[in-house]
Design a protein around this motif. Structure first.
Motif: not given
Length: 371
Positions: A38-45, A66-69
């Motif tokens: 939500l903060l970076t636009g990328e999921f840590p995986d 991940l969406t805008g909300s």
């Protein structure tokens, strides 16, 4: 790093069983990944978290959105070699931003239960996400906020695919936890229990302690009770026996291989089962007898109204709280009865016994004298 010679770590190693992760650890990892996205636009995986005892496991993501909300991440629970009904369940956390100052708000999503009766460690109406997993999620969200420039004010909705169906195989419906499973765990680690392997590890624990010259051992139901006896008595690691639910296994082996003193420490509800004569404390094989607690309360000075309320309480904790409010020492009465049951199993072996009852936070709520 030195291998543990005794105590919980050595017992687990001796069983050869593979530990797993609690639903609380999985929910924490999922919430951490979702908020980071939500903060970076990328999921840590994979996503790495820190457990209460300092371990840093990594979890692969099984689902992400991940969406805008909002952001959602899901992790499949691996219970290791434990026959856990939640093994393989997909634990999801959906994170939404909230206004500054709101803090972290927890919500029960599909498959996670809601508390509907008193006597549990959370108020009625709250999602069944237990206190330690809540704190783990708060801590990791705060770290992500600090690292990536967020406020840390979020709603975390935890859900479990097919959780309502899984919950039918648990005690949740009977306890008034409706709609799904609970998100649990005090250490983040599932300690696997094969009855034969774990009982063998208890015996080895006694042997190691005696070989080291220990004369005071403690049989503990889990990590919180271990902390309590260390704080109370200063016992070293190799004097601690992780008995789990197998109180009978400890007592029977110590009967044949005695030590001067045995302290039994555990949660009030579990030790109330020992007090009532049960030697296997597992929830699937013995239950808290509230009628027995009502009779103990009566012996301890409770009037008939209070004794009846205890006998019909939702949980052992609720029964204890009723007596605490009325000044009836139910915790001490349970500890004394559990000690007497332990002495009966020891059959005159030269071992003195005391019992310490604690609540979920590790606070002592009852103790017996040494006999």
């Amino acid at each position: 790093m030195n291998e543990p010679k005794g105590g919980r770590g050595a017992q687990l190693k001796h069983t050869g069983l593979r530990p797993g992760w609690t639903t609380g650890a999985c929910a924490t990892a999922a919430a951490t990944a979702a908020y980071t996205a939500l903060l970076t636009g990328e999921f840590p995986d994979p996503v790495t978290i820190t457990l209460p005892k300092g371990q840093t496991p990594s979890f692969a993501l099984a689902a992400e959105e991940l969406t805008g909300s909002h952001a959602m991440a899901g992790i499949v629970k691996d219970a290791g070699d434990d026959p856990d009904v939640t093994h393989g369940a997909l634990v999801r956390a959906t994170v939404r931003r909230l206004p500054a100052g709101a803090g972290v708000v927890f919500k029960a999503g599909p498959g996670v239960g809601t508390i509907t009766r008193p006597g549990l460690p959370l108020p009625v109406g709250e999602p069944a996400v237990n206190p330690v997993p809540r704190q783990m999620m708060r801590d990791h969200i705060a770290l992500a906020a600090q690292k990536y420039g967020g406020t840390g004010d979020v709603e975390v909705m935890v859900s479990v695919d097919h959780g309502e169906e899984i919950a039918r195989s648990t005690w949740n419906p009977r306890l008034g936890i409706l709609g799904g499973i609970s998100i649990l765990g005090t250490t983040g680690i599932v300690v696997p229990y094969s009855c034969s392997a774990w009982i063998d590890s208890i015996r080895r624990g006694v042997d190691v302690a005696r070989a080291a010259g220990r004369t005071h051992l403690a049989g503990c139901t889990g990590s919180t009770s271990e902390k309590t006896v260390v704080a109370e008595y200063g016992l070293p690691e190799d004097a601690l026996l992780d008995m789990g639910d197998f109180a009978g296994a400890v007592l029977k082996y110590v009967r044949r291989h005695p030590v001067d003193r045995l302290t039994i420490c555990g949660g009030f509800a579990k030790l109330s089962k020992l007090a009532a004569g049960h030697l296997d404390l597992h929830s699937g094989r013995s239950q808290v007898d509230k009628g027995f607690l009502g009779e103990l309360a009566r012996r301890g000075g409770a009037n008939e109204t209070l004794a009846a309320e205890v006998a019909t309480a939702n949980t052992g904790l609720a029964a204890l709280q009723l007596c605490q409010a009325a000044g009836v020492p139910l915790g001490d009465l349970v500890a004394a009865a559990a000690r007497d049951e332990a002495l009966a199993v020891l059959r005159g072996a030269p071992v003195t016994v005391d019992v310490v009852c604690i609540d979920r936070a590790g606070t002592v709520v009852g103790r017996s004298t040494l006999r």
